[in-house]
Design an enzyme around this catalytic site. Structure first.
Site, PDB file in Angstrom:
ATOM      1  N   HIS A  89       0.815  -1.223   0.000  1.00  0.00           N
ATOM      2  CA  HIS A  89       0.000   0.000   0.000  1.00  0.00           C
ATOM      3  C   HIS A  89       0.845   1.267   0.000  1.00  0.00           C
ATOM      4  O   HIS A  89       0.335   2.348  -0.275  1.00  0.00           O
ATOM      5  CB  HIS A  89      -1.002  -0.005   1.164  1.00  0.00           C
ATOM      6  CG  HIS A  89      -0.444   0.355   2.500  1.00  0.00           C
ATOM      7  ND1 HIS A  89      -0.253  -0.572   3.498  1.00  0.00           N
ATOM      8  CD2 HIS A  89      -0.068   1.546   3.017  1.00  0.00           C
ATOM      9  CE1 HIS A  89       0.220   0.041   4.571  1.00  0.00           C
ATOM     10  NE2 HIS A  89       0.354   1.321   4.299  1.00  0.00           N
ATOM     11  N   ASP A 143      -0.944  -7.516   1.264  1.00  0.00           N
ATOM     12  CA  ASP A 143      -0.269  -6.219   1.370  1.00  0.00           C
ATOM     13  C   ASP A 143       1.230  -6.433   1.587  1.00  0.00           C
ATOM     14  O   ASP A 143       1.755  -6.292   2.694  1.00  0.00           O
ATOM     15  CB  ASP A 143      -0.879  -5.425   2.532  1.00  0.00           C
ATOM     16  CG  ASP A 143      -0.376  -3.993   2.585  1.00  0.00           C
ATOM     17  OD1 ASP A 143       0.230  -3.529   1.597  1.00  0.00           O
ATOM     18  OD2 ASP A 143      -0.578  -3.333   3.627  1.00  0.00           O
ATOM     19  N   SER A 241       4.010   1.905   8.453  1.00  0.00           N
ATOM     20  CA  SER A 241       3.633   0.872   7.492  1.00  0.00           C
ATOM     21  C   SER A 241       4.837   0.370   6.701  1.00  0.00           C
ATOM     22  O   SER A 241       5.738   1.134   6.350  1.00  0.00           O
ATOM     23  CB  SER A 241       2.580   1.411   6.520  1.00  0.00           C
ATOM     24  OG  SER A 241       1.351   1.572   7.161  1.00  0.00           O
TER      25      SER A 241
END
Length: 400
Positions: A89, A143, A241
């Site tokens: 992402h 992801d 992330s």
């Protein structure tokens, strides 16, 4: 003096070989260079990490050419001199390789920096971005992404490689205390990254509990891992992330990256722990992209000893999906290493040869012995394991 010369030459050659191995990141993975004392550590709710604490941490930074500045956006894990692992992402809105810069060996970073990285930090470009072919942005399924580094980054005093699980490991085991690290927000609505790398201890959470009605209510998949605390307070957040979820392997005394920071609802909320992409289900996918030899080099160098362990985390039971508030995704700021050479074959019975040939054989043998002493026999033992594991490697298939 004549007798001393061969030993001196051996030492120079052996040291140069060890230095070369280090520069190409072929050494053991998952070793922390420095760390804070255990106990006080509790990223949101974390603490400053010492330099070299997590040497495989990478800062992925968006580069803006109009002002020549870099903005931290995601974390990542260095696998070898050529590849790093992160979340897919991170590249949803920035898919071009020239949009990115990579910073290695950092503890402090400056958001919007327009100065070149200074040692011990290393700055690199992106050659290729590989997002999982079945990545689903709306649900954060699969992801996971790989980034090829150019030019290759050398390992050094504050740069090292992270370990991936072995094929035999299975899903992350619960209960287990692990670590997260990153430069993300210190609070849910802080809207700015941490200038100093943060670390925090978190507990792995059973997937069925994480997927229960009062928690994530059906959104968690068997390819996820959940980590945090039921009461919240300590968690990853925006900017973290792509970074690693790391658990210590007590047998090998190294840290293994069992997850990739993916998403969550808010940051550090009760019953809303961080959700991670588990790395173990994607080992075949990683091998299909970087090569099986490179994957083996990024896995633990010794097989685990049989011990009584808790059962692996169960896949979450099927539950109806109910929409949740927005995820805590990140905000946008506007040739592989080869396995070590095989050991020399045992010498056959000597035939009548000249004294010079015998000396050459003795010289080569002594050189090999000295190299192994300087390396602590790391590569000889690792090589034996890699050869054994190659026969157990499943057929490479993309994981859905």
């Amino acid at each position: 003096m004549v007798e001393m010369l061969p030993t001196a030459v051996l030492l120079v050659l052996a040291v140069s070989v060890v230095a070369k191995d280090n520069a190409t990141c072929d050494g053991p993975c998952g070793l922390r260079f420095r760390q804070n004392p255990q106990g006080s550590g509790r990223i949101v709710g974390g603490q400053d990490a010492t330099i070299g604490a997590w040497p495989w941490m990478v800062s992925l930074q968006v580069f803006t050419s109009h002002n020549n500045r870099r903005y931290h956006a995601c974390g990542g894990t260095l696998l070898n001199s050529h590849w790093l692992l992160t979340a897919a992402h991170c590249f949803v809105s920035k898919k071009k390789v020239y949009d990115w810069r990579l910073i290695f060996g950092a503890r402090e970073i400056v958001y919007g920096n327009d100065k070149p990285a200074k040692p011990p930090q290393q700055e690199r470009y992106v050659e290729k971005i590989i997002m999982h072919e079945k990545y689903v942005p709306s649900l954060e399924h699969n992801d996971i992404a790989l980034v090829k580094i150019t030019p290759p980054v050398p390992c050094g005093q504050f740069i090292g490689t992270g370990c991936l699980p072995q094929f035999r490991a299975g899903p992350p085991r619960v209960p287990q205390a692990c670590w997260v690290a990153g430069w993300g927000f210190l609070k849910e609505k802080a809207y700015r990254i941490a200038p100093t790398l943060q670390e925090a201890r978190v507990n792995l959470i059973d997937l069925d509990l994480c997927n229960s009605t009062q928690w994530y209510n059906g959104r968690i998949r068997s390819t996820n891992a959940c980590a945090g605390y039921p009461e919240g307070k300590i968690d990853t957040c925006q900017g973290d992330s792509g970074g690693p979820l790391m658990c210590r392997d007590n047998v090998a005394n190294t840290y293994v990256v069992v997850g990739i920071t993916s998403w969550g609802v808010g940051c550090a909320r009760a019953k809303r722990p961080g959700v991670y992409t588990a790395t173990w289900p994607y080992l075949n996918w990683i091998a299909s992209k970087i090569g099986s030899n490179a994957l083996h080099m990024a896995q633990l160098p010794t097989p685990p000893r049989p011990t009584s362990q808790a059962p692996p985390a169960r896949p979450p039971s099927a539950r109806p999906f109910i929409p949740l508030p927005p995820l805590h995704l990140d905000l946008d700021p506007n040739p592989l290493p080869t396995p070590p050479p095989p050991p020399p074959h045992p010498p056959t019975a000597p035939s009548p040869i000249t004294k010079r040939s015998a000396n050459v054989l003795s010289f080569a043998k002594r050189l090999q012995q000295l190299i192994e002493i300087l390396k602590g026999k790391t590569f000889s033992s690792a090589k034996g394991y890699y050869e054994m594991e190659t026969t157990d490697l499943p057929e490479l298939t993309a994981v859905s």
